[in-house]
Write a protein that holds these residues in place. Sequence first.
Motif, mmCIF file in Angstrom:
data_model
loop_
_atom_site.group_PDB
_atom_site.id
_atom_site.type_symbol
_atom_site.label_atom_id
_atom_site.label_comp_id
_atom_site.label_asym_id
_atom_site.label_seq_id
_atom_site.Cartn_x
_atom_site.Cartn_y
_atom_site.Cartn_z
ATOM 1 N N ALA A 1 24.036 47.926 22.281
ATOM 2 C CA ALA A 1 24.051 46.974 23.390
ATOM 3 C C ALA A 1 25.103 47.377 24.424
ATOM 4 O O ALA A 1 26.084 48.050 24.114
ATOM 5 C CB ALA A 1 24.323 45.568 22.878
ATOM 6 N N LEU A 2 24.863 46.950 25.663
ATOM 7 C CA LEU A 2 25.754 47.253 26.786
ATOM 8 C C LEU A 2 26.156 45.954 27.452
ATOM 9 O O LEU A 2 25.308 45.101 27.731
ATOM 10 C CB LEU A 2 25.043 48.176 27.771
ATOM 11 N N ALA A 3 27.442 45.807 27.725
ATOM 12 C CA ALA A 3 27.956 44.666 28.480
ATOM 13 C C ALA A 3 28.624 45.177 29.747
ATOM 14 O O ALA A 3 29.321 46.190 29.726
ATOM 15 C CB ALA A 3 28.961 43.877 27.656
ATOM 16 N N ARG A 4 28.392 44.494 30.854
ATOM 17 C CA ARG A 4 29.052 44.839 32.108
ATOM 18 C C ARG A 4 30.011 43.710 32.467
ATOM 19 O O ARG A 4 29.593 42.575 32.720
ATOM 20 C CB ARG A 4 28.036 45.058 33.224
ATOM 21 N N VAL A 5 31.285 44.032 32.474
ATOM 22 C CA VAL A 5 32.325 43.043 32.737
ATOM 23 C C VAL A 5 32.729 43.131 34.198
ATOM 24 O O VAL A 5 33.238 44.165 34.648
ATOM 25 C CB VAL A 5 33.550 43.284 31.837
ATOM 26 N N ARG A 6 32.494 42.055 34.949
ATOM 27 C CA ARG A 6 32.875 42.047 36.363
ATOM 28 C C ARG A 6 34.398 41.915 36.485
ATOM 29 O O ARG A 6 35.011 41.054 35.840
ATOM 30 C CB ARG A 6 32.209 40.898 37.100
ATOM 31 N N VAL A 7 34.963 42.782 37.322
ATOM 32 C CA VAL A 7 36.405 42.782 37.561
ATOM 33 C C VAL A 7 36.610 42.711 39.072
ATOM 34 O O VAL A 7 36.697 43.733 39.743
ATOM 35 C CB VAL A 7 37.076 44.053 36.989
ATOM 36 N N PRO A 8 36.628 41.510 39.661
ATOM 37 C CA PRO A 8 36.743 41.393 41.114
ATOM 38 C C PRO A 8 37.913 42.182 41.678
ATOM 39 O O PRO A 8 39.047 42.072 41.214
ATOM 40 C CB PRO A 8 36.926 39.881 41.324
ATOM 41 N N GLY A 9 37.608 43.019 42.680
ATOM 42 C CA GLY A 9 38.627 43.858 43.283
ATOM 43 C C GLY A 9 39.141 44.947 42.372
ATOM 44 O O GLY A 9 40.058 45.692 42.738
ATOM 45 N N GLY A 10 38.580 45.051 41.166
ATOM 46 C CA GLY A 10 39.047 46.043 40.202
ATOM 47 C C GLY A 10 40.392 45.727 39.601
ATOM 48 O O GLY A 10 40.973 46.557 38.896
ATOM 49 N N VAL A 11 40.908 44.532 39.839
ATOM 50 C CA VAL A 11 42.282 44.196 39.434
ATOM 51 C C VAL A 11 42.303 43.638 38.016
ATOM 52 O O VAL A 11 41.663 42.631 37.715
ATOM 53 C CB VAL A 11 42.912 43.181 40.405
ATOM 54 N N LEU A 12 43.066 44.297 37.152
ATOM 55 C CA LEU A 12 43.239 43.875 35.766
ATOM 56 C C LEU A 12 44.719 43.726 35.460
ATOM 57 O O LEU A 12 45.509 44.622 35.764
ATOM 58 C CB LEU A 12 42.670 44.909 34.802
ATOM 59 N N THR A 13 45.107 42.620 34.857
ATOM 60 C CA THR A 13 46.460 42.540 34.322
ATOM 61 C C THR A 13 46.538 43.434 33.090
ATOM 62 O O THR A 13 45.513 43.815 32.512
ATOM 63 C CB THR A 13 46.812 41.104 33.929
ATOM 64 N N VAL A 14 47.741 43.780 32.687
ATOM 65 C CA VAL A 14 47.908 44.598 31.487
ATOM 66 C C VAL A 14 47.307 43.882 30.277
ATOM 67 O O VAL A 14 46.673 44.508 29.416
ATOM 68 C CB VAL A 14 49.394 44.921 31.259
ATOM 69 N N ARG A 15 47.471 42.576 30.210
ATOM 70 C CA ARG A 15 46.898 41.808 29.091
ATOM 71 C C ARG A 15 45.378 41.914 29.085
ATOM 72 O O ARG A 15 44.757 42.063 28.025
ATOM 73 C CB ARG A 15 47.337 40.350 29.193
ATOM 74 N N GLN A 16 44.766 41.823 30.261
ATOM 75 C CA GLN A 16 43.304 41.944 30.327
ATOM 76 C C GLN A 16 42.849 43.355 29.965
ATOM 77 O O GLN A 16 41.821 43.531 29.305
ATOM 78 C CB GLN A 16 42.835 41.565 31.730
ATOM 79 N N ALA A 17 43.628 44.348 30.385
ATOM 80 C CA ALA A 17 43.304 45.726 30.025
ATOM 81 C C ALA A 17 43.357 45.918 28.514
ATOM 82 O O ALA A 17 42.519 46.617 27.923
ATOM 83 C CB ALA A 17 44.265 46.689 30.720
ATOM 84 N N LEU B 1 42.778 56.861 24.323
ATOM 85 C CA LEU B 1 44.083 57.429 24.637
ATOM 86 C C LEU B 1 44.377 57.332 26.129
ATOM 87 O O LEU B 1 45.496 56.974 26.538
ATOM 88 C CB LEU B 1 44.151 58.887 24.184
ATOM 89 N N GLN B 2 43.400 57.659 26.961
ATOM 90 C CA GLN B 2 43.608 57.579 28.410
ATOM 91 C C GLN B 2 43.920 56.144 28.836
ATOM 92 O O GLN B 2 44.823 55.904 29.647
ATOM 93 C CB GLN B 2 42.364 58.101 29.137
ATOM 94 N N TRP B 3 43.170 55.195 28.310
ATOM 95 C CA TRP B 3 43.374 53.786 28.658
ATOM 96 C C TRP B 3 44.754 53.315 28.182
ATOM 97 O O TRP B 3 45.445 52.570 28.878
ATOM 98 C CB TRP B 3 42.266 52.947 28.051
ATOM 99 N N GLN B 4 45.165 53.783 27.011
ATOM 100 C CA GLN B 4 46.481 53.416 26.499
ATOM 101 C C GLN B 4 47.589 53.941 27.405
ATOM 102 O O GLN B 4 48.544 53.220 27.725
ATOM 103 C CB GLN B 4 46.649 53.991 25.087
ATOM 104 N N GLU B 5 47.473 55.199 27.834
ATOM 105 C CA GLU B 5 48.499 55.771 28.705
ATOM 106 C C GLU B 5 48.535 55.058 30.054
ATOM 107 O O GLU B 5 49.618 54.867 30.638
ATOM 108 C CB GLU B 5 48.249 57.266 28.900
ATOM 109 N N LEU B 6 47.382 54.670 30.574
ATOM 110 C CA LEU B 6 47.354 53.940 31.831
ATOM 111 C C LEU B 6 48.022 52.576 31.681
ATOM 112 O O LEU B 6 48.786 52.144 32.562
ATOM 113 C CB LEU B 6 45.901 53.766 32.299
ATOM 114 N N ARG B 7 47.770 51.912 30.574
ATOM 115 C CA ARG B 7 48.413 50.613 30.344
ATOM 116 C C ARG B 7 49.930 50.759 30.217
ATOM 117 O O ARG B 7 50.685 49.928 30.714
ATOM 118 C CB ARG B 7 47.838 49.943 29.090
#
Length: 432
Positions: free
Chosen positions: A40-56, A284-290
């Motif tokens: 299954a695939l889910a598409r999560v809308r992220v208005p403006g692409g802005v994510l808090t670290v907690r959301q990430a 790993l990439q997502w972790q380093e970005l966070r």
Amino acid sequence: MLAAMPTPSVHSSPQATAVSRGRGDACPGTLRLHMADDGALARVRVPGGVLTVRQAEALADAARRLGDGDLHLTSRGNVQLRGLREQCGAELAEMLDAAGLLPSHGHERVRNIVASPLSGLDGRGLRDVRGWLSELDAALCASEPARELSGRFLFALDDGRGDMAELGADVTVRAVADHGALLVLGAADAGLHVSADEAPRAALLAAETFLTVARERGAKVWRVSELPVPYQELTETVRRSLNAVGIAAAPRTPDGTAGEPGPPPGIAAGALCVHVPLGRLTPLQWQELRHAAAEELRLTPWRGVVVPVPGGDPEAAVDTLARLGATGLVTDPASPWLRVGACIGRPGCAKSHADVRADAERNLAAAGGARLPLYWSGCERRCGHPRGDRIDVVAAPGGGYELCAVTDGRRPRVALAEDPSDLATALAAITS
């Protein structure tokens, strides 16, 4: 082996052909999953692409616990979770709701808003659009009529630098030099000047007016460009709707200032910018970005990530960028990865004729020397292809690829490469 041949030109003009959607909008969301070959695939809308670290962190946790572990960026700065196990919908919704990623269950698929990712960071825009973003998203989630928008309807908020101009939004709001805003519908040549304070409200009302006009015309459409109404007429209808609720709106032609592309990889004033090859972020990439982010991350419509680092140490920024690059993220503005895109291909899509992502990676050097960017597609649907000039590389049912140079809406030449190793020769045949 390859062959090149001319094909008839294909011209396109805004709203030249009316579209009627014979079925409902099946665009996936978080509460409506899409079944693919890899789960299954889910598409999560992220208005403006802005994510808090907690959301990430919540997205990473959902991908790890329920999906394939990776995060897949879209051309609207949203996130897709793939390889989700069956019957995980309720658990996924609970995880994302707790992180503030589902402020309205009734509007979760229509929160499609892109915004200038460097706004308020590098000092180049005319206005920090973050205020507009928060107001528009809140108003959108509070609007009962807006629930009827399709999952493909797009809002764009431009801080004046023009980076949103080529994204094909249905409603664009661009900051202008007199401290106001220009509201433009689709690809219209002219727009409406409104006050900056009223811009988010005006954008929402423009979308609601689109729904009203479509309903009155009996038009089953998802996008402004599909509405069988000239842009000039629709803009005038929106102007009257705005004036009726006390929003002063006057016709205005854009000043013609050329826009700019998305932020290149590297260090910008107040931010680090990286590109994500084919939009796929590993754990790993997502972790380093966070870890690099102080408070938030900004996903871009060009499958990149901006990490705000206000007041940061220049030497520390260089070291952080190097760490991000060591994970495979693109930090070099000359990288050929910036000129390559692809659909999911095999094995994720049953309709795909090839593993286009693997073939794109194997032919990365050829892409770097091409005159136009390349977009690899597993079939004729060309899912996710970008706007603008490009070379479509489409997998053929019997093997190999068809290459087609798309320039100004025309397809002047086609080259057939029977094997991916013929790509460089095929590129030369259609761009010479």
